[in-house]
Design a protein around this motif. Structure first.
Motif, PDB file in Angstrom:
ATOM      1  N   ASN A 177      79.874  87.010 -12.115  1.00  0.00           N
ATOM      2  CA  ASN A 177      81.135  87.121 -12.823  1.00  0.00           C
ATOM      3  C   ASN A 177      81.815  85.766 -12.775  1.00  0.00           C
ATOM      4  O   ASN A 177      82.261  85.331 -11.716  1.00  0.00           O
ATOM      5  N   PRO A 214      67.558  98.188 -18.589  1.00  0.00           N
ATOM      6  CA  PRO A 214      68.050  98.864 -19.804  1.00  0.00           C
ATOM      7  C   PRO A 214      68.111  97.918 -20.988  1.00  0.00           C
ATOM      8  O   PRO A 214      68.006  96.702 -20.853  1.00  0.00           O
ATOM      9  N   ASN A 252      70.789  97.647 -22.856  1.00  0.00           N
ATOM     10  CA  ASN A 252      72.163  97.168 -23.028  1.00  0.00           C
ATOM     11  C   ASN A 252      72.825  96.987 -21.674  1.00  0.00           C
ATOM     12  O   ASN A 252      72.427  97.615 -20.673  1.00  0.00           O
ATOM     13  N   THR A 253      73.836  96.121 -21.626  1.00  0.00           N
ATOM     14  CA  THR A 253      74.657  95.982 -20.426  1.00  0.00           C
ATOM     15  C   THR A 253      75.601  97.172 -20.338  1.00  0.00           C
ATOM     16  O   THR A 253      75.680  98.000 -21.266  1.00  0.00           O
ATOM     17  N   THR A 254      76.353  97.265 -19.246  1.00  0.00           N
ATOM     18  CA  THR A 254      77.255  98.411 -19.073  1.00  0.00           C
ATOM     19  C   THR A 254      78.386  98.410 -20.101  1.00  0.00           C
ATOM     20  O   THR A 254      78.974  99.467 -20.375  1.00  0.00           O
ATOM     21  N   ASP A 255      78.708  97.243 -20.684  1.00  0.00           N
ATOM     22  CA  ASP A 255      79.753  97.204 -21.707  1.00  0.00           C
ATOM     23  C   ASP A 255      79.185  97.210 -23.122  1.00  0.00           C
ATOM     24  O   ASP A 255      79.875  96.884 -24.081  1.00  0.00           O
ATOM     25  N   GLY A 256      77.880  97.569 -23.245  1.00  0.00           N
ATOM     26  CA  GLY A 256      77.298  97.810 -24.553  1.00  0.00           C
ATOM     27  C   GLY A 256      76.669  96.627 -25.249  1.00  0.00           C
ATOM     28  O   GLY A 256      76.206  96.753 -26.389  1.00  0.00           O
ATOM     29  N   CYS A 268      77.805  89.612 -17.339  1.00  0.00           N
ATOM     30  CA  CYS A 268      77.891  91.057 -17.564  1.00  0.00           C
ATOM     31  C   CYS A 268      77.196  91.829 -16.450  1.00  0.00           C
ATOM     32  O   CYS A 268      76.331  91.306 -15.748  1.00  0.00           O
ATOM     33  N   ASN A 269      77.566  93.103 -16.320  1.00  0.00           N
ATOM     34  CA  ASN A 269      76.944  93.986 -15.338  1.00  0.00           C
ATOM     35  C   ASN A 269      75.826  94.795 -15.988  1.00  0.00           C
ATOM     36  O   ASN A 269      75.889  95.136 -17.173  1.00  0.00           O
ATOM     37  N   VAL A 270      74.817  95.123 -15.185  1.00  0.00           N
ATOM     38  CA  VAL A 270      73.644  95.842 -15.677  1.00  0.00           C
ATOM     39  C   VAL A 270      73.266  96.917 -14.675  1.00  0.00           C
ATOM     40  O   VAL A 270      73.302  96.682 -13.461  1.00  0.00           O
ATOM     41  N   ASP A 271      72.921  98.108 -15.163  1.00  0.00           N
ATOM     42  CA  ASP A 271      72.399  99.169 -14.299  1.00  0.00           C
ATOM     43  C   ASP A 271      70.888  99.033 -14.213  1.00  0.00           C
ATOM     44  O   ASP A 271      70.188  99.170 -15.224  1.00  0.00           O
TER      45      ASP A 271
END
Length: 838
Positions: free
Chosen positions: A674, A792, A794-798, A769-772
């Motif tokens: 971040n 995934p 996409n990232t958590t914010d799409g 960005c954050n990722v699951d």
């Protein structure tokens, strides 16, 4: 006053002393230090490794003038594996294990102190104990033991020069680079001079401070000068005068200079009759910036100097002087013997200064002085006819442009056109230009790959292999071996290249006009086809899938933890497998079967052998019928050339971008950080080492802990041998042990496999960005453990997340001592081979 008398004790009351058994009860002692020592002894006993316990009784003088008896036990750990096992069983607060240490056995009863008080007392005693000895080992073990200590007898018997020469011999045997050897030479010479002065009784009994020794050569004189005189003594005396005039350059005997391959900043000397082995090749290295000075070597002076020698020896000296004069030097200076007086003084200062000006005017290439960054060595692990020379020959067209952009010299060495030994010549190239791009136009089968490693070690260069693409890299299975006695075996053997690739290479060799090839491999060579078959057979036993792994394993000794990605060139016009005519496939298979039979007997395929003659003719007849069709299916020279240019240029750019980036700081450029806007702008301008998803170590270890009761427990038990489950975790929540990776992450892209532009374009929008991340499995071997993960889309914010460029998306969790984290990429292949677990 005497220090004390010692007496070794083997038995007490007629029994052998077993210290661990005797001290078992002390593991519950109220004295904290006694307890820690006793626990160490018990752990040593449980390891079942060889440990020596020697008991000594000492009479030690006291301040009161009387003697005090004390008992000492000297403990010596004999086997290295004991340390690794002991480390795995260590608990917080445990005493460390040393190779050798001693403890005092006391009969005094410990005072009744609380554990806290006992610990505080022990710490206070340790802080103020003047008898504590700390050993500061400032030199590497190999240098300290095998050179500084074990070679002292050479300095004592043969002098400091012989000591330094032996040190360099050991460095050569250990594979130390030329740069490393150059840095160590001043220390070895200083150490030898000090040792010799001590042996002669004139040395200061205390060593001077380390700052008095130069740790790297201070080269003020950049060129190379060689003093040749009728006698070694005369040459040495004059070289000292020359060295003093050339910014204090240290004179060295020519034999020592050649042996160490000193590249510049040298004043060498030698008598006419002293031409050491390897002098010719060495002088070729320094010929561009070297001056040879002849002192008293005119015909008349030699006649006078050697007047008393027999006629044959006198003639020999004249011939050797002629050989020196024919050597490759940029300049030659003749000085009369009268310039140097019998006492070693310079008689004519003007003549002497003019000669020194000539020597100083020549300097080595600027790159030797300034640019010492790692270079790149491009080589071809393929077979004759693969097209390497055709593509490489066009590099002259881009050399100037690349020199300006990459700031690197491009050197192309064609093996078939070199009269000198090929690999030694390449070593000389990288010594003179350490940061060059060296293109080795020569077939390098697996047995010859050690030569590539040796060249890379000379300048810390990175090796890059040039391989055909998947259209030619296809596993070929051949059934059968045709033995020379006529028998046949149904054994299966595999090769990493397709039969179509072999057929094209054979056709290209036969397409060469007779006597047109510099390497004498063309249509006029009696066994041209069988020679190509022999090269193809050098890769026997390796599949296409394993080929790159084998190459990487062989190149690992070159030094870099992660080499650049190998170059892949288009071979056929399409990616579909090529179907060969049956008659062509059959003759190629039979040729490989016959070659295997010859290899079993370790016999060469000679044209005089009837079976070789017959196979050679069959191959030529079939290829003559189908050769044109085969050649029409290959990729164009222009396409192959452009692919080589682009990939090599990209790797050179990557190498430039990696210069000042610490390999152990992958978190500097990553997806999961971040960062604020200013830090993102900074990252946009910096060179990217890798793109990664950073994951906290604590979360990774939590997954291990949550699944510790299943199959994962097998892995945990293997690394925590003998440590209870409750003692495996640290206070911060992670597992203990330095083998666990501290900065856990998923590598999404690596600079060695792509370009800076591609990484910025693909991953720049998701920086921060954050990722699951989903963990799907644990894979482990005796050296590595890693989580297989699913990334995934996409990232958590799409935001769209580009796919992982690594074939095995994973988080490296654990790396055994002595191994490298890059090895975790091999875990899936090891699992399939039954050499790892999932």
């Amino acid at each position: 006053k005497r220090v004390g008398q010692r007496r070794r004790i083997e038995r007490v009351d007629g029994r052998h002393v077993d210290l661990p058994s005797l001290t078992q009860a002390l593991t519950h002692s109220i004295d904290e230090e006694t307890k820690r020592i006793a626990l160490v002894l018990q752990k040593l006993k449980d390891l079942h490794k060889a440990v020596s316990y020697t008991f000594l009784q000492e009479e030690v003088p006291t301040l009161e003038g009387s003697d005090k008896t004390r008992h000492i036990c000297v403990i010596h750990v004999l086997h290295d594996p004991a340390f690794l096992k002991f480390q795995k069983r260590m608990e917080p607060g445990d005493m460390a294990l040393f190779r050798g240490f001693s403890i005092e056995l006391s009969g005094d009863e410990p005072t009744s102190l609380s554990t806290e008080a006992a610990t505080a007392t022990a710490k206070e005693r340790l802080k103020g104990d003047d008898s504590l000895m700390l050993k500061k080992k400032l030199l590497p073990y190999m240098v300290r033991t095998f050179i500084c200590r074990n070679c002292l007898h050479i300095a004592q018997t043969k002098g400091s020069g012989a000591f330094a020469s032996q040190a360099i011999k050991l460095f050569n045997r250990w594979g130390i680079s030329a740069t490393g050897k150059e840095k160590w030479i001043p220390f070895f010479e200083a150490w030898a001079d000090y040792a010799v002065s001590c042996f002669e009784g004139g040395g200061d009994p205390s060593l001077p401070p380390l700052s008095d020794f130069q740790t790297s050569p201070q080269v003020l004189f950049p060129g190379y000068g060689l003093i040749v005189a009728p006698t070694p003594a005369m040459a040495e005396t004059f070289s000292k005068r020359v060295g003093a005039a050339l910014d204090g350059a240290t004179p060295r005997h020519i034999a020592s200079v050649v042996e160490r391959s000193l590249p510049y900043g040298v004043v060498a000397y030698g008598g006419i009759g002293e031409m050491p082995k390897g002098i010719k090749d060495y002088l070729e290295d320094v010929s561009e910036y070297s001056t040879i000075v002849f002192l008293g070597c005119s015909e008349e002076e030699l006649e006078t100097e050697f007047a008393l020698l027999p006629g044959s020896q006198k003639k020999r000296m004249g011939g050797l002087c002629g050989s020196w004069r024919k050597s490759h030097f940029a300049a030659s200076v003749d000085l009369p013997r009268s310039l140097l007086s019998d006492s070693g003084e310079i008689v004519d200062a003007t003549m002497f200064q003019k000669a020194m000006t000539n020597i100083q005017a020549l300097s080595p290439p600027g790159e030797v002085e300034g640019n010492t960054s790692p270079g790149l060595v491009l080589f071809f692990p393929q077979i004759p006819g693969c097209g390497k020379s055709t593509v490489v020959s066009t590099f002259e067209n881009v050399k100037c442009r690349w020199d300006d952009v990459l700031k690197r010299k491009i050197i192309v060495r064609v093996g078939d056109r070199m009269s000198a030994k090929y690999w030694p010549a390449l070593k000389r190239d990288v010594r003179k230009s350490p940061s060059c791009i060296l293109i080795a136009d020569k077939n390098v089968p697996l047995p010859s790959m050690t030569a590539v490693v040796d060249v890379c070690r000379e300048s810390n260069s990175l090796p890059v292999a040039v391989l055909p693409d998947s259209s030619a890299m296809q596993t070929t299975e051949v059934v059968g071996i045709q033995y020379l006695d006529g028998s046949f075996s149904a054994k299966t053997h595999i090769y990493p290249f397709s039969l179509a690739y072999l057929a094209v290479c054979l056709s290209r060799v036969l397409a060469r006009e007779a006597a047109s090839h510099a390497g004498r491999l063309d249509s006029g060579t009696p066994t041209a086809c069988m020679i190509v078959i022999k090269f193809f057979s050098l890769y026997r036993g390796i599949s296409a899938e394993k080929f790159q792994e084998v190459i990487d394993m062989k190149l690992a000794k070159a030094g870099p933890d992660e080499a650049l990605t190998h170059v892949r060139l288009p071979f056929f016009g399409g990616s579909e497998p090529i179907d060969l005519p049956c008659v062509l496939r059959e003759v190629l298979v039979e040729a490989l079967q016959l070659q295997f039979g010859y290899d079993v007997k370790r016999k060469k395929t000679k044209a005089s052998e009837s079976d070789v003659q017959g196979m050679e003719q069959r191959l030529r007849d079939v290829l003559a019928e189908h050769g044109d069709a085969l050649l029409s299916m290959t990729a164009s020279i222009e396409k192959t050339k452009n692919a080589l240019y682009q990939q090599l240029f990209d790797r050179a750019c990557v190498l430039n971008s990696r210069m000042d980036i610490d390999e152990k700081e992958p978190a500097q450029q990553c997806v999961a950080q971040n960062q604020n806007a200013s830090s993102q702008n900074t990252a946009a301008n910096a060179s990217i080492r890798l793109v990664s998803i950073d994951i906290k170590k604590k979360l990774v270890h939590q997954v291990l802990q949550d699944h510790g009761s299943g199959p994962t427990s097998i892995f945990l038990k293997s690394i925590f041998d003998g440590i209870e489950e409750n003692d495996r975790m640290s206070r911060k929540g992670g597992y203990i042990g330095i083998e666990f990776v501290s900065r856990t992450h998923v590598t999404m892209a690596f600079s060695g496999r792509t370009t800076q532009r591609n990484m910025r374009e693909k991953f720049g929008t998701v920086l921060g960005c954050n990722v699951d991340v989903l963990v799907t499995a644990l894979l482990w071997s005796e050296n590595h453990a890693a989580f297989a993960v699913s990334i995934p889309e996409n990232t958590t914010d799409g935001k769209p997340l580009p796919p992982c460029e690594n074939a095995f998306a994973h988080i490296t969790v654990w790396v055994a001592k002595g191994s490298k984290s890059v090895g975790s990429n091999e875990l899936p292949a090891l699992v399939r081979a039954g050499q790892a677990h999932r």
